[in-house]
Motif scaffolding. Structure first.
Motif, PDB file in Angstrom:
ATOM      1  N   ILE A 138      12.176  11.443   7.846  1.00  0.00           N
ATOM      2  CA  ILE A 138      12.913  10.660   6.855  1.00  0.00           C
ATOM      3  C   ILE A 138      12.368   9.241   6.795  1.00  0.00           C
ATOM      4  O   ILE A 138      12.083   8.690   5.724  1.00  0.00           O
ATOM      5  CB  ILE A 138      14.417  10.650   7.171  1.00  0.00           C
ATOM      6  N   VAL A 139      12.187   8.641   7.970  1.00  0.00           N
ATOM      7  CA  VAL A 139      11.736   7.247   8.031  1.00  0.00           C
ATOM      8  C   VAL A 139      10.258   7.130   7.675  1.00  0.00           C
ATOM      9  O   VAL A 139       9.842   6.209   6.965  1.00  0.00           O
ATOM     10  CB  VAL A 139      12.020   6.663   9.429  1.00  0.00           C
ATOM     11  N   ASN A 140       9.431   8.077   8.152  1.00  0.00           N
ATOM     12  CA  ASN A 140       7.997   8.008   7.895  1.00  0.00           C
ATOM     13  C   ASN A 140       7.659   8.118   6.415  1.00  0.00           C
ATOM     14  O   ASN A 140       6.685   7.517   5.944  1.00  0.00           O
ATOM     15  CB  ASN A 140       7.264   9.119   8.662  1.00  0.00           C
ATOM     16  N   ALA A 141       8.439   8.906   5.686  1.00  0.00           N
ATOM     17  CA  ALA A 141       8.185   9.033   4.250  1.00  0.00           C
ATOM     18  C   ALA A 141       8.239   7.666   3.576  1.00  0.00           C
ATOM     19  O   ALA A 141       7.412   7.345   2.715  1.00  0.00           O
ATOM     20  CB  ALA A 141       9.209   9.979   3.624  1.00  0.00           C
ATOM     21  N   LEU A 142       9.190   6.843   3.989  1.00  0.00           N
ATOM     22  CA  LEU A 142       9.315   5.492   3.437  1.00  0.00           C
ATOM     23  C   LEU A 142       8.241   4.567   3.993  1.00  0.00           C
ATOM     24  O   LEU A 142       7.586   3.832   3.247  1.00  0.00           O
ATOM     25  CB  LEU A 142      10.705   4.933   3.747  1.00  0.00           C
ATOM     26  N   ILE A 143       8.029   4.634   5.307  1.00  0.00           N
ATOM     27  CA  ILE A 143       7.076   3.728   5.952  1.00  0.00           C
ATOM     28  C   ILE A 143       5.653   3.997   5.459  1.00  0.00           C
ATOM     29  O   ILE A 143       4.903   3.055   5.143  1.00  0.00           O
ATOM     30  CB  ILE A 143       7.145   3.869   7.477  1.00  0.00           C
ATOM     31  N   PHE A 144       5.244   5.261   5.386  1.00  0.00           N
ATOM     32  CA  PHE A 144       3.897   5.588   4.931  1.00  0.00           C
ATOM     33  C   PHE A 144       3.676   5.087   3.505  1.00  0.00           C
ATOM     34  O   PHE A 144       2.601   4.596   3.171  1.00  0.00           O
ATOM     35  CB  PHE A 144       3.662   7.092   5.000  1.00  0.00           C
ATOM     36  N   TRP A 145       4.688   5.229   2.680  1.00  0.00           N
ATOM     37  CA  TRP A 145       4.594   4.782   1.278  1.00  0.00           C
ATOM     38  C   TRP A 145       4.410   3.266   1.220  1.00  0.00           C
ATOM     39  O   TRP A 145       3.576   2.752   0.465  1.00  0.00           O
ATOM     40  CB  TRP A 145       5.859   5.203   0.536  1.00  0.00           C
ATOM     41  N   VAL A 146       5.200   2.547   2.041  1.00  0.00           N
ATOM     42  CA  VAL A 146       5.155   1.080   2.034  1.00  0.00           C
ATOM     43  C   VAL A 146       3.848   0.569   2.628  1.00  0.00           C
ATOM     44  O   VAL A 146       3.174  -0.297   2.054  1.00  0.00           O
ATOM     45  CB  VAL A 146       6.363   0.511   2.799  1.00  0.00           C
ATOM     46  N   VAL A 147       3.461   1.104   3.798  1.00  0.00           N
ATOM     47  CA  VAL A 147       2.255   0.628   4.470  1.00  0.00           C
ATOM     48  C   VAL A 147       1.011   0.953   3.644  1.00  0.00           C
ATOM     49  O   VAL A 147       0.036   0.189   3.652  1.00  0.00           O
ATOM     50  CB  VAL A 147       2.150   1.244   5.881  1.00  0.00           C
ATOM     51  N   ASP A 148       1.023   2.047   2.903  1.00  0.00           N
ATOM     52  CA  ASP A 148      -0.113   2.365   2.026  1.00  0.00           C
ATOM     53  C   ASP A 148      -0.327   1.257   1.005  1.00  0.00           C
ATOM     54  O   ASP A 148      -1.463   0.925   0.654  1.00  0.00           O
ATOM     55  CB  ASP A 148       0.125   3.707   1.329  1.00  0.00           C
ATOM     56  N   ASN A 149       0.781   0.662   0.524  1.00  0.00           N
ATOM     57  CA  ASN A 149       0.659  -0.467  -0.399  1.00  0.00           C
ATOM     58  C   ASN A 149       0.064  -1.690   0.295  1.00  0.00           C
ATOM     59  O   ASN A 149      -0.615  -2.498  -0.348  1.00  0.00           O
ATOM     60  CB  ASN A 149       2.030  -0.829  -0.973  1.00  0.00           C
ATOM     61  N   PHE A 150       0.299  -1.828   1.613  1.00  0.00           N
ATOM     62  CA  PHE A 150      -0.300  -2.932   2.360  1.00  0.00           C
ATOM     63  C   PHE A 150      -1.811  -2.755   2.470  1.00  0.00           C
ATOM     64  O   PHE A 150      -2.561  -3.737   2.428  1.00  0.00           O
ATOM     65  CB  PHE A 150       0.270  -3.011   3.791  1.00  0.00           C
ATOM     66  N   LEU A 151      -2.259  -1.506   2.639  1.00  0.00           N
ATOM     67  CA  LEU A 151      -3.647  -1.234   2.990  1.00  0.00           C
ATOM     68  C   LEU A 151      -4.555  -0.998   1.795  1.00  0.00           C
ATOM     69  O   LEU A 151      -5.776  -1.018   1.936  1.00  0.00           O
ATOM     70  CB  LEU A 151      -3.714  -0.007   3.916  1.00  0.00           C
ATOM     71  N   MET A 152      -3.983  -0.740   0.633  1.00  0.00           N
ATOM     72  CA  MET A 152      -4.818  -0.488  -0.537  1.00  0.00           C
ATOM     73  C   MET A 152      -5.260  -1.801  -1.178  1.00  0.00           C
ATOM     74  O   MET A 152      -4.714  -2.870  -0.870  1.00  0.00           O
ATOM     75  CB  MET A 152      -4.077   0.395  -1.547  1.00  0.00           C
ATOM     76  N   ASN A 153      -6.235  -1.723  -2.052  1.00  0.00           N
ATOM     77  CA  ASN A 153      -6.789  -2.916  -2.698  1.00  0.00           C
ATOM     78  C   ASN A 153      -5.916  -3.308  -3.879  1.00  0.00           C
ATOM     79  O   ASN A 153      -6.058  -2.771  -4.976  1.00  0.00           O
ATOM     80  CB  ASN A 153      -8.228  -2.631  -3.163  1.00  0.00           C
ATOM     81  N   THR A 154      -5.010  -4.249  -3.667  1.00  0.00           N
ATOM     82  CA  THR A 154      -4.111  -4.672  -4.742  1.00  0.00           C
ATOM     83  C   THR A 154      -4.852  -5.446  -5.822  1.00  0.00           C
ATOM     84  O   THR A 154      -4.445  -5.445  -6.987  1.00  0.00           O
ATOM     85  CB  THR A 154      -2.985  -5.554  -4.172  1.00  0.00           C
ATOM     86  N   LEU A 155      -5.954  -6.099  -5.472  1.00  0.00           N
ATOM     87  CA  LEU A 155      -6.740  -6.836  -6.472  1.00  0.00           C
ATOM     88  C   LEU A 155      -7.344  -5.875  -7.482  1.00  0.00           C
ATOM     89  O   LEU A 155      -7.382  -6.149  -8.678  1.00  0.00           O
ATOM     90  CB  LEU A 155      -7.852  -7.638  -5.768  1.00  0.00           C
ATOM     91  N   ARG A 156      -7.827  -4.719  -6.977  1.00  0.00           N
ATOM     92  CA  ARG A 156      -8.400  -3.728  -7.876  1.00  0.00           C
ATOM     93  C   ARG A 156      -7.342  -3.171  -8.823  1.00  0.00           C
ATOM     94  O   ARG A 156      -7.571  -2.987 -10.012  1.00  0.00           O
ATOM     95  CB  ARG A 156      -9.011  -2.585  -7.063  1.00  0.00           C
ATOM     96  N   ILE A 157      -6.146  -2.929  -8.286  1.00  0.00           N
ATOM     97  CA  ILE A 157      -5.058  -2.379  -9.094  1.00  0.00           C
ATOM     98  C   ILE A 157      -4.627  -3.381 -10.154  1.00  0.00           C
ATOM     99  O   ILE A 157      -4.415  -3.037 -11.313  1.00  0.00           O
ATOM    100  CB  ILE A 157      -3.876  -1.985  -8.201  1.00  0.00           C
ATOM    101  N   ASN A 158      -4.491  -4.651  -9.741  1.00  0.00           N
ATOM    102  CA  ASN A 158      -4.102  -5.683 -10.705  1.00  0.00           C
ATOM    103  C   ASN A 158      -5.151  -5.844 -11.792  1.00  0.00           C
ATOM    104  O   ASN A 158      -4.835  -6.068 -12.966  1.00  0.00           O
ATOM    105  CB  ASN A 158      -3.881  -7.019  -9.982  1.00  0.00           C
ATOM    106  N   SER A 159      -6.440  -5.717 -11.399  1.00  0.00           N
ATOM    107  CA  SER A 159      -7.517  -5.813 -12.381  1.00  0.00           C
ATOM    108  C   SER A 159      -7.454  -4.651 -13.371  1.00  0.00           C
ATOM    109  O   SER A 159      -7.608  -4.835 -14.568  1.00  0.00           O
ATOM    110  CB  SER A 159      -8.871  -5.814 -11.656  1.00  0.00           C
ATOM    111  N   SER A 160      -7.190  -3.441 -12.825  1.00  0.00           N
ATOM    112  CA  SER A 160      -7.074  -2.266 -13.707  1.00  0.00           C
ATOM    113  C   SER A 160      -5.889  -2.405 -14.635  1.00  0.00           C
ATOM    114  O   SER A 160      -5.955  -2.054 -15.816  1.00  0.00           O
ATOM    115  CB  SER A 160      -6.922  -1.003 -12.848  1.00  0.00           C
ATOM    116  N   ARG A 161      -4.801  -2.973 -14.098  1.00  0.00           N
ATOM    117  CA  ARG A 161      -3.602  -3.159 -14.919  1.00  0.00           C
ATOM    118  C   ARG A 161      -3.869  -4.161 -16.041  1.00  0.00           C
ATOM    119  O   ARG A 161      -3.432  -3.976 -17.177  1.00  0.00           O
ATOM    120  CB  ARG A 161      -2.463  -3.634 -14.018  1.00  0.00           C
ATOM    121  N   THR A 162      -4.617  -5.234 -15.705  1.00  0.00           N
ATOM    122  CA  THR A 162      -4.948  -6.244 -16.717  1.00  0.00           C
ATOM    123  C   THR A 162      -5.851  -5.665 -17.796  1.00  0.00           C
ATOM    124  O   THR A 162      -5.645  -5.884 -18.987  1.00  0.00           O
ATOM    125  CB  THR A 162      -5.646  -7.450 -16.053  1.00  0.00           C
ATOM    126  N   LYS A 163      -6.867  -4.883 -17.369  1.00  0.00           N
ATOM    127  CA  LYS A 163      -7.767  -4.258 -18.341  1.00  0.00           C
ATOM    128  C   LYS A 163      -7.015  -3.283 -19.227  1.00  0.00           C
ATOM    129  O   LYS A 163      -7.263  -3.207 -20.428  1.00  0.00           O
ATOM    130  CB  LYS A 163      -8.897  -3.533 -17.600  1.00  0.00           C
TER     131      LYS A 163
END
Length: 262
Positions: free
Chosen positions: A209-234
């Motif tokens: 139960i807890v890992n489902a939330l934690i894995f989802w949250v920590v994945d957002n920490f570890l992924m490239n948010t700059l790339r996502i924001n750039s894709s969103r802007t484009k």
């Protein structure tokens, strides 16, 4: 050397001097020594790992198509979390197995890792991100693997995240000296009287139960948010240009239609 013969209701535990002492334990009603590492415990841990990792696959398909990571980038991002989670899990099992009731100690470790530990992970990753941005260390920025993605960058980020997890675990171990966490853990497992059911509760039900939330949250920490924001802007610019073009086409068609009517 004396040989210690135990009855089915006794288990041996090392005392502070390293000598074996016996304690009466009902093996069918208490989570005892080796309960987390016997065959049943291993099966439960394997199921936990498979289901927890599956949550990250679901998360990838929940990402917008324009921002969705390739399978290779997704693997690089999630494997870092897998390495860190594996380190913490095995540390918790080893620490718990040294105690008379490993289930209580495991759930105590897990609760601390999932609350205070998660907060520390966020703080340390953001602090490191600020340092790497100032030093322009692209190789160590989370989620930046180059184009095409390079295994060397992934390995360096794995080592960095592993060091973060070891640091967090050290803080958690220090916090375990407060008895309040043991009390909370005992309250959670106290209604359970079956040893196998207790293992399932502390190593599968609560973590899944807890890992489902934690894995989802920590994945957002570890992924490239700059790339996502750039894709969103484009994507936003493309939508805006497409809307403008559609408007101009409609106006052109209207003008032509008015010309024919006149």
């Amino acid at each position: 050397m004396n040989t210690l013969i135990l009855s089915p209701t006794q288990q041996a535990f090392p005392d502070e001097l390293g000598n074996s002492t016996t304690e009466v334990v009902n093996a069918t009603t208490k989570c005892g020594y080796d309960a987390l590492t016997d065959r049943f415990g291993i099966i439960v841990q394997f199921l936990l790992a498979v289901i927890s990792f599956s949550c990250l696959i679901v998360k990838r398909f929940c990402e917008p198509v324009s921002q969705r990571r390739t399978w290779l980038v997704w693997f690089y991002d999630t494997s870092k979390q897998g390495v860190g989670a594996g380190l913490i899990h095995f540390a918790n099992v080893i620490l718990s197995e040294k105690n008379k009731d490993p289930c209580i100690w495991y759930v105590m470790n897990f609760l601390l890792d999932s609350t205070i530990g998660l907060l520390l992970i966020y703080i340390l990753l953001r602090l490191l991100e600020m340092i790497f941005n100032c030093c322009n260390c692209k190789e160590l920025r989370n989620g930046e693997y180059g184009d095409p993605p390079k295994c060397k960058r992934w390995l360096m980020q794995c080592l960095m995240y592993g060091l973060v997890m070891v640091t967090v675990k050290g803080v958690v171990i220090a916090l375990m000296t407060f008895n309040i966490w043991k009390t909370i853990s005992e309250v959670i497992v106290s209604p359970i009287q079956d040893a196998h059911l207790e293992v399932v509760l502390v190593m599968f039900v609560i973590p899944i139960i807890v890992n489902a939330l934690i894995f989802w949250v920590v994945d957002n920490f570890l992924m490239n948010t700059l790339r996502i924001n750039s894709s969103r802007t484009k994507s936003h610019k493309y939508s805006k240009l497409k809307t403008t073009a559609d408007t101009e086409d409609r106006e052109s068609i209207k003008l032509k239609s008015d010309g024919y009517n006149s």
